[in-house]
Structures are given as C-alpha cells and as structure tokens.
Design a protein around this motif. Sequence first.
Motif, mmCIF file in Angstrom:
data_model
loop_
_atom_site.group_PDB
_atom_site.id
_atom_site.type_symbol
_atom_site.label_atom_id
_atom_site.label_comp_id
_atom_site.label_asym_id
_atom_site.label_seq_id
_atom_site.Cartn_x
_atom_site.Cartn_y
_atom_site.Cartn_z
ATOM 1 N N LEU A 4 0.808 -1.218 0.000
ATOM 2 C CA LEU A 4 0.000 0.000 0.000
ATOM 3 C C LEU A 4 0.840 1.267 0.000
ATOM 4 O O LEU A 4 0.303 2.368 -0.050
ATOM 5 C CB LEU A 4 -0.935 -0.001 1.223
ATOM 6 C CG LEU A 4 -1.877 -1.207 1.321
ATOM 7 C CD1 LEU A 4 -2.787 -1.063 2.538
ATOM 8 C CD2 LEU A 4 -2.706 -1.373 0.060
ATOM 9 N N SER A 29 0.873 0.672 6.607
ATOM 10 C CA SER A 29 -0.542 0.492 6.283
ATOM 11 C C SER A 29 -0.816 -0.916 5.769
ATOM 12 O O SER A 29 -1.882 -1.485 6.033
ATOM 13 C CB SER A 29 -0.985 1.532 5.252
ATOM 14 O OG SER A 29 -0.902 2.838 5.783
ATOM 15 N N THR A 30 0.146 -1.473 5.041
ATOM 16 C CA THR A 30 0.016 -2.848 4.560
ATOM 17 C C THR A 30 -0.103 -3.807 5.734
ATOM 18 O O THR A 30 -0.989 -4.676 5.764
ATOM 19 C CB THR A 30 1.238 -3.228 3.700
ATOM 20 O OG1 THR A 30 1.360 -2.318 2.607
ATOM 21 C CG2 THR A 30 1.114 -4.645 3.159
ATOM 22 N N SER A 89 -3.434 -3.578 7.562
ATOM 23 C CA SER A 89 -4.517 -4.218 6.809
ATOM 24 C C SER A 89 -4.468 -5.735 6.951
ATOM 25 O O SER A 89 -5.516 -6.389 7.066
ATOM 26 C CB SER A 89 -4.433 -3.817 5.334
ATOM 27 O OG SER A 89 -4.644 -2.430 5.171
ATOM 28 N N LEU A 124 -9.312 -6.034 2.469
ATOM 29 C CA LEU A 124 -8.999 -4.667 2.056
ATOM 30 C C LEU A 124 -10.112 -4.139 1.147
ATOM 31 O O LEU A 124 -10.316 -4.635 0.046
ATOM 32 C CB LEU A 124 -7.661 -4.635 1.317
ATOM 33 C CG LEU A 124 -7.210 -3.275 0.793
ATOM 34 C CD1 LEU A 124 -6.965 -2.307 1.945
ATOM 35 C CD2 LEU A 124 -5.949 -3.418 -0.050
ATOM 36 N N GLU A 167 -11.018 -0.408 1.610
ATOM 37 C CA GLU A 167 -10.966 1.048 1.670
ATOM 38 C C GLU A 167 -9.547 1.510 1.970
ATOM 39 O O GLU A 167 -8.681 0.713 2.322
ATOM 40 C CB GLU A 167 -11.926 1.573 2.741
ATOM 41 C CG GLU A 167 -11.629 1.063 4.138
ATOM 42 C CD GLU A 167 -12.673 1.459 5.167
ATOM 43 O OE1 GLU A 167 -13.802 1.848 4.763
ATOM 44 O OE2 GLU A 167 -12.373 1.390 6.378
ATOM 45 N N LYS A 168 -9.318 2.802 1.808
ATOM 46 C CA LYS A 168 -7.973 3.363 1.957
ATOM 47 C C LYS A 168 -8.012 4.677 2.716
ATOM 48 O O LYS A 168 -8.942 5.468 2.583
ATOM 49 C CB LYS A 168 -7.369 3.623 0.566
ATOM 50 C CG LYS A 168 -6.747 2.411 -0.078
ATOM 51 C CD LYS A 168 -5.392 2.111 0.556
ATOM 52 C CE LYS A 168 -4.388 3.132 0.146
ATOM 53 N NZ LYS A 168 -3.290 3.446 0.941
ATOM 54 N N TYR A 169 -6.939 4.927 3.504
ATOM 55 C CA TYR A 169 -6.672 6.269 4.001
ATOM 56 C C TYR A 169 -6.023 7.041 2.846
ATOM 57 O O TYR A 169 -5.025 6.594 2.278
ATOM 58 C CB TYR A 169 -5.683 6.237 5.162
ATOM 59 C CG TYR A 169 -6.220 5.792 6.498
ATOM 60 C CD1 TYR A 169 -7.493 5.250 6.630
ATOM 61 C CD2 TYR A 169 -5.446 5.912 7.644
ATOM 62 C CE1 TYR A 169 -7.970 4.839 7.870
ATOM 63 C CE2 TYR A 169 -5.916 5.504 8.886
ATOM 64 C CZ TYR A 169 -7.169 4.968 8.995
ATOM 65 O OH TYR A 169 -7.636 4.561 10.221
ATOM 66 N N ILE A 229 -12.449 1.843 -2.006
ATOM 67 C CA ILE A 229 -11.688 1.631 -3.238
ATOM 68 C C ILE A 229 -12.640 1.687 -4.428
ATOM 69 O O ILE A 229 -13.722 1.100 -4.406
ATOM 70 C CB ILE A 229 -10.942 0.294 -3.174
ATOM 71 C CG1 ILE A 229 -9.813 0.380 -2.144
ATOM 72 C CG2 ILE A 229 -10.378 -0.104 -4.549
ATOM 73 C CD1 ILE A 229 -9.172 -0.937 -1.808
ATOM 74 N N LYS A 251 -6.003 0.394 -4.693
ATOM 75 C CA LYS A 251 -5.463 -0.147 -3.445
ATOM 76 C C LYS A 251 -4.252 0.628 -2.933
ATOM 77 O O LYS A 251 -4.090 0.820 -1.723
ATOM 78 C CB LYS A 251 -5.089 -1.615 -3.626
ATOM 79 C CG LYS A 251 -6.272 -2.559 -3.763
ATOM 80 C CD LYS A 251 -5.794 -4.001 -3.871
ATOM 81 C CE LYS A 251 -6.953 -4.972 -3.985
ATOM 82 N NZ LYS A 251 -6.499 -6.390 -4.045
ATOM 83 N N ASN A 252 -3.371 1.050 -3.840
ATOM 84 C CA ASN A 252 -2.127 1.678 -3.386
ATOM 85 C C ASN A 252 -2.126 3.196 -3.558
ATOM 86 O O ASN A 252 -1.071 3.815 -3.619
ATOM 87 C CB ASN A 252 -0.926 1.059 -4.104
ATOM 88 C CG ASN A 252 -1.028 1.147 -5.615
ATOM 89 O OD1 ASN A 252 -2.090 1.423 -6.157
ATOM 90 N ND2 ASN A 252 0.070 0.902 -6.306
ATOM 91 N N GLY A 294 -2.162 6.648 -2.109
ATOM 92 C CA GLY A 294 -1.899 7.259 -0.811
ATOM 93 C C GLY A 294 -2.350 8.698 -0.722
ATOM 94 O O GLY A 294 -2.554 9.222 0.374
#
Length: 453
Positions: free
Chosen positions: A132, A262-263, A266, A277, A279-281, A299, A340-341, A343
């Motif tokens: 991530l 973060s990876t 998760s 996984l 959602e993301k910050y 996502i 997914k990745n 940031g």
Amino acid sequence: MSIRLLHGAHVPHRKNTAESVPTRMPVPAVVTIPMSMNIGKPANPVVKAGDEVKVGQLIAEAGGFVSSPVYSGVSGKVKKIDQTLLFHGATCQTIVIETDGEQTVYEGIQAPEVTDFQSFVNAVRDSGVVGLGGAGFPTAVKLNVDPEKVEFICINGAECEPYITADTRTMLDDADMLVEGIRLLLNYFPKAKVIIGIENNKPKCVSVLKDLTASMENVEVNALPALYPQGGEKVLIHNTTGRIVPEGKLPIDVGCVVMNTSTLVSVARYIKTGMPLTEKYVTVDGSAIKNPMNVIVPIGTSINDVVEFTGGFKCEPKKVILGGPMMGVSVPDLNQVVVKNTGAILCFAEAEAAAPKPTACIRCGRCVDACPLNLMPTAIEQAYEKADGALLGKLKVNLCMECGCCAFVCPAKHRLVETNKLAKSVLNAHLQALKAEQERKAALAAEKEAAEK
C-alpha cells in the motif's frame, strides 16, 4: 551498527494534514473498481451485471500466483463489467457498482483460521492486501519465503514524499493494530528482527511506537533522517540494516523483507476480523484544495467524489496527481479512481503545475550527488540521446528507482526521470536484440554441425 546513509534530496515536507484524523466519507453513488491494482496479473471478476454485492464480498479472484483478489467496499448492485483506461495508460476490466447507501456487510465475513506459517500466508493472500506504500506488489507473494532465511523485517514508516500523511495517521490511529501485525510477523518469522524505520519529522509516531514496543524482544524503532527517498525499499534496507540488495536481486536474497505500515495494519485487521482490504486512508492536499484533510475512501471512488467531500477546489486545478509529487502520476481527468495503493490525491494551481523550461546542463554534478544508488544521470541522458544500449547497460540504468531526486535538484530543470524511463526501454531493446543474435548464431552453429555429420 555504523551505517553510512545513502544519498538523497532534502525535499519540502509540507505535511499539512499530519494532525488530520481521517474522516470517513459518505458512500458515493457509484464506484468503479479496477481489476488491475497490483504488480502481476489482474484479477478475474466472479460477479456479473445485475448481481447484488455487499461490503467485504469477493467480486474478483486472483488471476494467478502474482495477483490479488478484489473485494467490494460498498453494498449495491453491479451495473456492468466494463473496460476502462486507467491513469497510467493501461486498459483493464472494471466492475461498476451502483451503491445503495446501506453499507450492508457480507454475511460470510469471519476471521480466518491461522495455525501455522502456510495458513498465515494463505490468509494474507485472501485479504486482498498488496503493497500500500505505492508499489502494489502482492503481499502474500512477498511473505511466501523460507522463514529461516528472513533475518530482518523492515517496517516502512518513512512516508518520505511531501504532503502525504496517510501512513502517519495509520501509525498514530491504528498503532495497536500495527503492533498486532508485528506480533504476527515475529510468530511466523521467529529468527527475524523487526526494525520500524520512521523519518524523524514524525516524532509522535516514533514516540508512540517506541512506547508500545518497549517490552517486545527483537523490535527496534529507528528515527531516520528526513532525507528523500528514505522509504525506497533498497534505501530503507541499507539505512536500517547496512545491507545492500545487489542488481537483479530481491530483498530476501540479503535476508530482508520490507512491509509498509498500512500494509501490515490491513493484514492484521483481516486476520483479526475477517474484513479484507476494501478502503484506503487517502491524503487530499495541494494548492488548489480548499480543505486539505485525510479521508477514508472506498476503493473505486472517483477523484471528483473525494474532492467534493473535502469541500472542493478553491481555484481551478491545473494538475492532479495520484500519489506524491515526486513519484505520483498525473491523471487526465477527475473520473480516475482511488485504487489499493493510492496514498494521496494532490491538486495544484497553475503556479505549481507549470513545468519549467529546461536549459543547458552546467555539469554541476548535483544529480550524481543526490542519486541514492550512485548512478550518473547526466551520462545516462547522453547515452540515451545516442540510443547507445550497450552504454546504458554499463551505466546500470535499470537500477534507477525513478525516485526523482536527480530532476528535483537539477538547476537546469532537465527531465532526468523521464529520460531514465525511456532509457530503460532502449536498454531492453538492445538486450532483446543481443539475445536474438545469440539465438541466430546458435541455430546456424547447430545447422552446420548437423550438416557436417
């Protein structure tokens, strides 16, 4: 251990959102989830148009060993399976879901049974987690190594790109889950020492994690100099362990594994709760953004929806970047989505977006001094202009991590990263031509030998 730190560049930090606790945005009306969100093969859809889906439900299975499954972060109905042009220029399948706003959780969610190393790796694979921090390499593949060979696990909390604070908030707000992830790693890699590398411009993160890991054996928190690209995999390994990953080798070849904070959070959350996984910050910032902040985003949410939630633009953006300003990718429109990745979403006004006009190289050598891998960008530029594949090989252009240090420090504003990327294509064409010539000569030799018999 005395370590001579690798070179880099002192980039402006601009961590404007470091104190912004991530806010969960309302569910957008539609999400468009790409099947290619990792290095390797894209995922294969297991749903079709008209299917009802729920939060945490599998919607695409991994397309191979180096791949990752995809889960829905929303509840609603699959509108269509489409082909979409992504921000980096590739076309891939996407699953378009019309949301119902209910966010109904899939009834099959349950914590996986993890009892040994193989079941741990299987759980990581099923989590849908990839790197991530930016690379997007499937985490299960990275961890599927002989535990006996792992001497160091480097946890990447550097977050060295300007603006981005998503990992900072992860280290502060999800510190307990991060520590839980560290315990998992120590359990299944018992010979490893865990080193958490954090740039020293994040003193709160350093303090919190030192306190939480103080009683844990084989865990060390390193406050590293704020020198970009401190979070680069090879850079982090050298600056925390003193080891050098040779050309063409992987971190495991020198006894190391690297994971982003973060990876790891998760992975730990999936093993504890069963929620994959989804959602993301994401940090939303830049000179064109009205209210910079950190957001929790499903996502597949469009950039436009995320920015609208934060309050919109204060002026017309002239450049929008997914990721950081050093290694992120400029997008063609606001319909591009969070993957997914992702940031950060950075939106810049004209003053910051305008590309400076290159002037003549003054042979100052700043690009050479800044390169963390001791490459010679000026020589690579000259070799590229001559299309000299053999020389590009000798100059080790394939070692370039495209971090952007050389272009950042160049007073002549040469587009050195762009040149290095193109130079790699020239080198690869040269190597393919050499291989074809070798095969041709081998075939001729075989024909001659057969004729003589």
